[in-house]
Design an enzyme around this catalytic site. Structure first.
Site, PDB file in Angstrom:
ATOM      1  CG  ASP A   1      -2.026  -1.695   1.219  1.00  0.00           C
ATOM      2  OD1 ASP A   1      -2.171  -1.993   0.393  1.00  0.00           O
ATOM      3  OD2 ASP A   1      -2.261  -1.228   2.464  1.00  0.00           O
TER       4      ASP A   1
ATOM      5  CD  GLU B   1      -9.274  -2.767  -1.363  1.00  0.00           C
ATOM      6  OE1 GLU B   1     -10.182  -2.598   0.173  1.00  0.00           O
ATOM      7  OE2 GLU B   1      -8.400  -3.982  -1.674  1.00  0.00           O
TER       8      GLU B   1
END
Length: 764
Positions: free
Chosen positions: A55, A232
């Site tokens: 991420d 997402e």
């Protein structure tokens, strides 16, 4: 994160030259730990300091270093999870690990002791660094209540101080469960307004206005910008007057079956509506999205949850995590997914961002992001040379060595190029400060005017003058902290931005077009009163203008048009579970309860006989009609093609209902890499039609002898969108079959018009 299908079930149920024009693609970086750094890199760029760095979020600090932040996984096998990680680089090839954001002394007070601290997003707002992050479980409710936290620091390395409460609190449904308030991403618009985006599969992605310091919401009004169950890991940039929402789709973390993929839509407003290249909305149940990056058949799968950086030559890069399909786990046997950090260039083609012109993730050496400046300028110490009239400034707590402009300065070397990208961080702007390219009669001047609070662009060509202005508001008007001035002159286009973070989020922007502008532009001159740092002057990087080739269909090998009443070329796996029949020139097959991805509920499979030359390059195509309704939850009714070796080794391309959305899904089920674990995951592909949808699988055998299948989807049978690649080990070629599965309620029937096999050519 958990399997997307599990999550949805839960949700439903609960970058010195002789000639400026001859600068290399990538030059030696500014001073740093590697003074002889190479001008290339290889993925994964995080390998030098970690096994996983998921991420990722990045920013160039005011000290000249690029900083990367990652989610709270262990860095190495056997280590505990860190409370979000920090690393830095000057050249994108050599890295220093710098520790964690939080520890026991500064952990957010509202985070449960065992809560995950995930998905950081780093910005520079109002003179300090602001970090947004996910808290998976807060103390504000009884449990399972994710929210978005925020922390501030004067340096990217901290110390970081979280606020006393989340900036986005957990959002509760009427039934007591909580929406997916995760994966934050900040953005600043050209009017100076700050925004925050957040969300995920469990409730969709949302955006809201936030305060000028970036720490609170303005009104609590949230705008939904994507469909409830699709995206997402969101990120927003502004490019050529458009706002681009980019989000990851499918499962982040299914080991060797991970199909994570990044799609984008664009809008004229930061809060949407966002639509893709086919004008499909990101909020429609048949969800839109134009692919930015996806797996291509090399070692990297699960390409997603990204950030965007721009190098000193104006080239954008996607910074993301991925999984090595042959080394997917951090811990064996059932451990954390190993998700290192990768980077790849972006080409803007026909207005859309494409990783390596559509080629996807790289495994070979690639040109590194361009860092540092041409014209003999030392980027992070501009007073050291390259500019006549610029002198040393004070040592700044955030920026380090600075240069002071008082009056005028000019480059010592001459710029000889047909384009230029200028960037500089400015502080203490006490008088109108300008950068000027060219000579009398052919000149571009860009000014920051503190008295008028304006960013001004003036283009003088012959007897004509063009002027553009944008108001400076918020921190730009207050001159709080460092601000990045970027000027791009290319062809007849002149663009200027003023930004705090420098992450394609301009707080002020001016764009002009001058058909009679004549480059090269020499010399570069400065006037005004300001502190200057991180000064780079480079030619603009060239962009690819066309997408890379995709598989091409050849001659027809064989076909079944379903004109008879038998299935002579087909055989059944579990025929008792099927009620298919050939009628009226179609194979009609009611969607069955069974599902191949569920080991306790196997469905029937209709397999075509093997091709005469199965190892060759070929493709199979079908036309499918399947009514999946509109908005209702119909998990996971589907039908389509399957490349089938066994019940635990197949790849399936289906039109499918996923909660309230409709998609094409290229799923993979196989026994994991050496651990005996059966893994299911999927890549979400192009949007299907509400009516007929055409599906293709293209087969290729690579140099290692592996069998690769690439998917393609069409809504008209003419224009095809090619998607992800799944790989099978060497051995028997998987057979092609048809499936319908995922639930018989409400009753619906799949109709296949034909199945045709063609020869094919596979690019590369």
């Amino acid at each position: 994160m958990i399997n997307l299908r599990q999550l949805l079930i839960i949700a439903v149920a609960a970058a010195s030259m002789i000639s400026f024009a001859l600068l290399p693609v990538a030059a030696a970086p500014p001073s740093g730990p590697a003074s002889a750094a190479a001008s290339t890199y290889r993925n994964a760029v995080s390998d030098a300091f970690s096994d996983t760095f998921a991420d990722p979020s990045v920013i160039q600090g005011k000290d000249g270093w690029w900083y990367a932040f990652a989610t709270a996984d262990p860095l190495y096998e056997g280590q505990p999870s860190g409370a979000m990680h920090i690393a830095r680089t000057k050249d994108w090839s050599h890295w220093d690990y710098r520790g964690t954001v939080f520890d026991d002394d500064n952990r957010p007070s509202y985070a449960e002791p065992d809560a995950g601290l995930w998905a950081p997003d780093i910005r520079y707002i109002d003179g300090r660094y602001v970090l947004y992050f996910t808290v998976t479980d807060t103390t504000l409710n009884d449990g399972g209540d994710p929210g978005v936290g925020v922390a501030t620091a004067d340096s990217p390395e901290g110390p970081w101080q979280p606020t006393d409460e989340p900036i986005i609190a957990p959002r509760e449904r009427d039934d007591g469960s909580f929406l997916g308030t995760i994966d934050p991403a900040g953005f600043t618009d050209v009017d100076g307004q700050n925004y925050l985006y957040f969300g995920g599969y469990n409730g969709g992605f949302w955006g809201t206005k936030i305060s000028s310091d970036g720490l609170t919401t303005e009104s609590g009004d949230y705008t939904q910008v994507t469909a409830t169950d699709r995206y997402e890991g969101g990120y927003v940039v502004r490019h050529d007057g458009w706002y681009y929402f980019m989000g990851s789709s499918a499962n982040c973390c299914a080991g060797p079956a991970t199909g994570y993929t990044v799609y984008t839509g664009r809008s004229r407003s930061p809060l949407g509506p966002f639509t893709d290249a086919e004008d499909r909305s990101l909020t429609d149940p048949y969800v839109g999205g134009t692919n930015l990056i996806r797996q291509n058949g090399n070692r990297w799968i699960g390409t997603g949850h990204h950030a965007i950086m721009t190098d000193a030559a104006g080239r954008d890069f996607i910074v993301y995590h991925a999984i090595d399909r042959k080394n997917p786990w951090l811990n064996q046997p059932f451990g954390v997914n190993r998700r290192p950090m990768l980077i790849d260039r972006i080409d803007w083609i026909d207005g859309w961002p494409r990783a390596r012109a559509g080629a996807g993730p790289s495994v070979t050496a690639q040109p590194a992001p361009v860092t540092g400046s041409g014209l003999g300028i030392t980027a992070d110490d501009p007073a050291a040379g390259g500019l006549r009239g610029l002198r040393g400034g004070p040592q700044d707590p955030q920026a380090g060595a600075t240069a002071r402009l008082t009056g005028s300065a000019r480059t010592v070397q001459q710029a000889a190029a047909d384009s230029v990208l200028f960037t500089a961080d400015l502080d203490s702007v006490t008088d109108r400060t300008s950068v000027r390219f060219g000579s009398t009669g052919n000149r571009v001047t860009v000014s920051v005017d503190p008295d008028r609070s304006e960013l001004v662009v003036r283009v003088d060509t012959g007897d004509q003058t063009r002027i553009g202005r944008d108001r400076l508001v918020g921190a730009l008007s207050d001159r709080t902290g460092w601000q990045r001035l970027t000027v791009r002159v290319e062809g007849r286009n002149v663009q200027a931005w003023l930004s705090e973070s420098g992450l394609a989020d301009p707080g002020a922007e001016v764009r002009l077009t001058a058909d009679d502008l004549d480059l090269p532009i020499a010399p570069v001159q400065f006037t005004g009163a300001a502190l200057i740092d991180n000064l780079t002057i480079r030619p603009v990087a060239a962009q690819a203008t066309e997408l890379v080739p995709t598989p091409e269909r050849g001659a027809l090998i064989s076909s079944d048009e379903f004109t008879g009443d038998d299935l002579a070329d087909w055989s059944w796996v579990r025929p008792e579970a099927s009620s298919a029949e050939v009628t009226d020139g179609r194979l009609s097959w009611p969607v069955q309860d069974g599902d191949l991805s569920d080991p306790d509920n196997r469905g029937a499979v209709l397999l075509h006989k093997p091709l005469a030359e199965p190892d060759a390059d070929w493709m199979v195509e079908t036309r499918l009609d399947l009514d999946l309704g509109e908005d209702e939850v119909r998990n996971f009714q589907q039908a389509g093609l399957v490349a089938y070796r066994s019940d635990t080794d197949f790849a399936r391309l289906d039109k499918v209902a996923i909660a309230g959305t409709r998609a094409t899904e290229f799923g993979r089920l196989l026994v994991g890499s050496g651990d005996g674990r059966t893994a299911w995951g999927a890549a979400i592909e192009a949007t299907p039609s509400r009516g007929s949808t055409w599906l293709r699988l293209a087969h290729h055998r690579n140099a290692a002898g592996e069998h690769q299948f690439r998917s393609a989807v069409s809504t008209d049978g003419e224009q095809w969108t090619w998607g992800a690649v799944w790989t099978f080990s060497d051995g028997t070629v998987p057979r092609i079959g048809l499936v319908t599965q995922g639930g018989s309620e409400p009753a619906t029937t799949a109709a296949f018009d034909y199945v045709r096999f063609y020869s094919a050519s596979w690019p590369g």
